[in-house]
Write a protein that holds these residues in place. Structure first.
Motif, short mmCIF file in Angstrom:
data_model
loop_
_atom_site.label_atom_id
_atom_site.label_comp_id
_atom_site.label_asym_id
_atom_site.label_seq_id
_atom_site.Cartn_x
_atom_site.Cartn_y
_atom_site.Cartn_z
N SER A 1 0.82 -1.21 0.00
CA SER A 1 0.00 0.00 0.00
C SER A 1 0.86 1.26 0.00
O SER A 1 0.47 2.28 -0.59
N VAL B 1 1.83 2.02 -3.54
CA VAL B 1 0.70 2.56 -4.31
C VAL B 1 0.45 4.01 -3.93
O VAL B 1 0.26 4.87 -4.81
N LEU C 1 -2.52 1.60 -12.58
CA LEU C 1 -3.23 0.77 -11.61
C LEU C 1 -4.52 0.27 -12.25
O LEU C 1 -5.38 1.06 -12.64
N GLN D 1 -4.97 -4.81 -9.03
CA GLN D 1 -5.63 -4.96 -7.74
C GLN D 1 -7.09 -5.26 -7.99
O GLN D 1 -7.59 -5.16 -9.11
N TYR E 1 -0.89 -5.63 -6.37
CA TYR E 1 -1.06 -5.03 -5.05
C TYR E 1 -1.98 -5.99 -4.31
O TYR E 1 -3.20 -5.96 -4.45
N TRP F 1 -6.81 -1.17 1.31
CA TRP F 1 -6.72 0.27 1.10
C TRP F 1 -7.78 1.01 1.91
O TRP F 1 -7.48 1.98 2.60
#
Length: 284
Positions: free
Chosen positions: A159, A162, A173, A239, A264, A271
């Motif tokens: 995370s 990202v 992404l 993701q 991810y 998240w």
């Protein structure tokens, strides 16, 4: 050495290797709501010689207050479990499910993370096997222990990575969830609806044809090339909700020859567990 499969394998191709000592088949059937479904289905009938791995307890680690719904398992524990099923460093592993690869791709990606390249997903899953008129069995195969040596690969991000790259042209992404969940609508699995700012949407089911098999490599390559534009596949981070269905997009890119994208693994469920992280809603 037999032919090596590193992305997808057809039912008839797999059938030719049933009983081969250097091939290991793993049943990955699961249900995100009915946690015991996979084991029950496996006990009822499975591919000949197949073993079973559980999404919640073996293909995922323990959940915490700050993790996603399916944290990555401890790699040494996973390697030991695979070795107990006869998976060595040179084994050909084939994962399958009854959801067109939705769960089997998770094991495929985990094997790649461990450094195992001879790993494939049964294209079309159990349905393709049955449509080919191939047999099932209900016997649990005898274990055949092997030795497995880890070589973890840098094919994942966290995370922090990202967040540090939000809005950066250095990464693309790609969110694999359904379009409504991506927009923040009809969220039933996670407490917050929406998506990570800057993400684009590629529903994992868009990789499949009407039969539930993966589209031809040339079609997948063209579709992903449209999303990537001038970016390299190595700039892509995948993701989804919890790091499971995003593996379908990783697999589709690899099958199309677009190698090197990353996952991810915590995904949206991790998240959104931190209210300090930004959230976007709408079409993106």
């Amino acid at each position: 050495m037999n032919a090596s499969y590193a992305a997808l394998i057809g039912a008839l191709e797999l059938a030719q290797h049933v009983g081969d000592p250097d091939w290991v088949v793993i049943d990955c059937r699961a249900d995100l709501v009915d946690k015991d479904f996979g084991r029950r289905a496996y006990d009822t009938a499975h591919l000949p010689g197949a073993f079973f791995l559980d999404l919640e307890t073996e293909l995922s680690g323990p959940r915490t207050a700050t993790s996603g719904r399916h944290p990555l398992p401890d790699p040494a524990s996973l390697a030991a479990r695979l070795a107990a099923y006869g998976v060595g460093n040179h084994s050909q592993v084939v994962a399958y499910d009854d959801a067109s690869g939705m769960f089997a791709a998770r094991l495929w990606w985990l094997l790649r993370w461990l450094g195992h390249r001879r790993a494939a997903v049964l294209d079309g899953g159990l349905q393709a096997w049955m449509a080919a008129g191939l047999r099932l069995e209900d016997e649990t195969p005898a274990t055949r222990a092997a030795t497995y040596t880890l070589a973890l690969q840098p094919n994942r991000v966290d995370s922090q990575y990202v967040r540090q790259h939000l809005g950066s042209p250095e990464i693309l992404l790609i969110d694999a969830r359904s379009p409504d969940r991506f927009r923040g609508e009809n969220e039933v699995l996670d407490p917050v609806g929406g998506h990570i700012p800057g993400a684009i949407n590629r529903f994992f089911r868009d990789n499949l044809d009407a039969r539930g098999c993966f589209k031809q490599a040339s079609v997948l390559r063209e579709e992903f090339a449209t999303l990537l534009g001038a970016r390299s596949p190595r700039q892509v981070v995948h993701q989804c909700g919890s790091g499971v269905t995003a593996c379908m997009n990783v697999l589709a890119m690899e099958a199309a020859g677009l190698t090197g994208s990353r996952l991810y693994a915590g995904s949206w469920s991790e998240w959104c567990a931190d209210p300090a992280r930004p959230v976007a809603r709408g079409p993106g």
